[in-house]
Write an enzyme that holds these catalytic residues in place. Structure first.
Site, PDB file in Angstrom:
ATOM      1  N   HIS A 183      92.658  18.501-113.456  1.00 65.86           N
ATOM      2  CA  HIS A 183      93.211  17.262-112.894  1.00 65.86           C
ATOM      3  C   HIS A 183      93.087  16.081-113.855  1.00 65.86           C
ATOM      4  O   HIS A 183      93.763  15.069-113.671  1.00 65.86           O
ATOM      5  CB  HIS A 183      92.565  16.933-111.542  1.00 65.86           C
ATOM      6  CG  HIS A 183      91.181  16.365-111.612  1.00 65.86           C
ATOM      7  ND1 HIS A 183      90.040  17.108-111.367  1.00 65.86           N
ATOM      8  CD2 HIS A 183      90.742  15.105-111.874  1.00 65.86           C
ATOM      9  CE1 HIS A 183      88.985  16.330-111.475  1.00 65.86           C
ATOM     10  NE2 HIS A 183      89.373  15.117-111.791  1.00 65.86           N
ATOM     11  N   SER A 233      84.767  13.141-114.586  1.00 66.65           N
ATOM     12  CA  SER A 233      85.397  14.439-114.364  1.00 66.65           C
ATOM     13  C   SER A 233      85.589  15.202-115.668  1.00 66.65           C
ATOM     14  O   SER A 233      86.075  14.656-116.656  1.00 66.65           O
ATOM     15  CB  SER A 233      86.757  14.247-113.692  1.00 66.65           C
ATOM     16  OG  SER A 233      86.613  13.774-112.377  1.00 66.65           O
ATOM     17  N   ASP A 258      90.450  24.352-111.319  1.00 63.10           N
ATOM     18  CA  ASP A 258      90.394  22.982-111.837  1.00 63.10           C
ATOM     19  C   ASP A 258      89.802  22.935-113.237  1.00 63.10           C
ATOM     20  O   ASP A 258      88.957  22.090-113.552  1.00 63.10           O
ATOM     21  CB  ASP A 258      89.611  22.067-110.897  1.00 63.10           C
ATOM     22  CG  ASP A 258      89.880  20.589-111.196  1.00 63.10           C
ATOM     23  OD1 ASP A 258      90.900  20.299-111.853  1.00 63.10           O
ATOM     24  OD2 ASP A 258      89.078  19.736-110.781  1.00 63.10           O
TER      25      ASP A 258
END
Length: 377
Positions: free
Chosen positions: A116, A224, A146
């Site tokens: 993402h 992230s 992911d």
């Protein structure tokens, strides 16, 4: 010449002169108290405080500093851009899209991050710990996990891969460390504990990611794709999400377990995608299974010539009159219960291609065990 003179001892003054000197001394004292002394006191008050020498750092502090100094060399800052065409022009402009974190996987220049983080980006740049910037190429993506792998052409001398740990033996209460770029701030260290293991979160494809690590180490936007480390500096997870209505740190963060990462990343490097072990069958969506009152994974089709056909698995069929005959329903794989299509995929992923598994199925009203060999899907 008449008159008398009083002889004064040598080195003495008349009494009236002593009085004058005393008055001058008193005036000096008053002047000191009213003017000079406050000025000196003010200058002392504005002077720097005395620095107290620091004692030795605690062993825990020294260990944390050593961990950060070692691991931070492996952590990178990822910035993404999108291409936009001007409204009244044919010129194309690169527009900053977002940023995140990643880390060096090997000395060939492969960089691991979240899917993402780079999703929908037209270009990606990677800044190493020494602030050198490199344009990255996309090697492969695994949206269901992911994860994504990038590659930069940096010299080996600039690349510091992280040591890889394992996540299967993690315990609640272990100390963990996250290094990332929250809100675009480079190389930020946060620490906390593993607050839960075996969690499940949804990926970008809405497919569940199993065995996720939950931590209270502060994870914010920009973290992230960064590494989650154990107390020895080994990679044990990739930070991926936070549970927070505001989108900022709320004490609950999640990381993809390194055991999954260590399986997915080599697949992406070798093939650009994840080649999964499975069977050449089509499984009915959960909505259809619920409508039919089926519990388990209902087989709709079986690919001719596949390992599934060789194992004797039966598909759903319809006769000329329009009657539907349900195919085999898989209830378990090697005694692991199957309640949905996702359960079946995740059960297959626990094995390697070419492994033989035992399927517990229902065929009509009969229950059977069938052995089948997993193939690349």
């Amino acid at each position: 010449m008449s008159g008398t003179y009083e002889l004064q001892p040598q080195g003495t003054l008349p009494s009236h002169r002593w009085l004058m000197l005393a008055l001058f001394a008193l005036a000096g004292v008053l002047l000191w108290q009213n003017a000079v002394a406050p000025a000196l006191q003010g200058s002392r008050a504005s002077a720097p405080a005395v620095v107290v020498p620091r004692g030795d750092l605690g062993a825990d502090e020294q260990s944390t500093i050593k961990l950060f100094n070692s691991a931070s060399k492996s952590v990178v800052h990822i910035t993404t851009h999108s291409l936009e065409r001007g409204l009244f022009s044919l010129n194309v402009t690169e527009i900053p899209q977002g940023d995140g974190t990643g880390f060096v996987w090997n000395d060939q220049g492969h960089i691991v991050t979240n899917f993402h983080v780079i999703e929908d980006a037209d270009s990606v740049h990677v800044a190493l710990a020494d602030q050198s910037s490199w344009k990255a190429t996309l090697v492969g993506i695994a949206p269901a996990e992911d994860l994504a792998v990038l590659k930069i052409d940096a010299p080996v001398s600039k690349l510091f891969p992280l040591p890889i740990g394992k996540s299967s033996d993690l315990q609640v209460g272990q100390k963990v460390f996250a290094i990332g770029n929250p809100f675009g701030l480079d190389q930020t260290l946060t620490m906390g504990l593993i607050s839960a293991v075996g969690r499940e979160i949804k990926s970008r494809t809405s497919r569940p990611i199993k065995n996720v690590i939950q931590t209270d180490a502060a994870i914010n936007p920009g973290n992230s794709g960064g590494p989650l480390l154990d107390s020895t500096g080994r990679l044990i997870g990739v930070t991926t999400a936070i549970l927070s209505p505001s989108g900022s740190y709320a004490g609950i963060g999640f990381a993809i377990p390194v055991d999954s990462v260590n399986w997915v990343v080599p697949e992406l490097i070798a093939h650009g995608r994840v080649i999964r072990p499975g069977l050449a069958i089509t499984i009915a969506p959960e909505s259809i299974s619920r409508r039919l009152g089926v519990e388990g994974a209902l087989i709709l089709t079986v690919e001719p010539g596949s390992q599934a056909e060789k194992a004797g698995l039966k598909p759903t069929a319809r006769d000329r009159a329009g009657n539907i005959y349900l195919g085999d329903i898989i209830h378990a794989v090697d005694k692991v219960k199957i309640a949905s299509p996702n359960d079946l995929l995740l059960a297959f992923e626990q094995h390697k291609i070419g492994t033989q598994v035992t399927l517990a199925i229902t065929r009509g009203r009969q229950k059977e065990n069938i052995k089948a060999t997993l193939e690349a899907r």
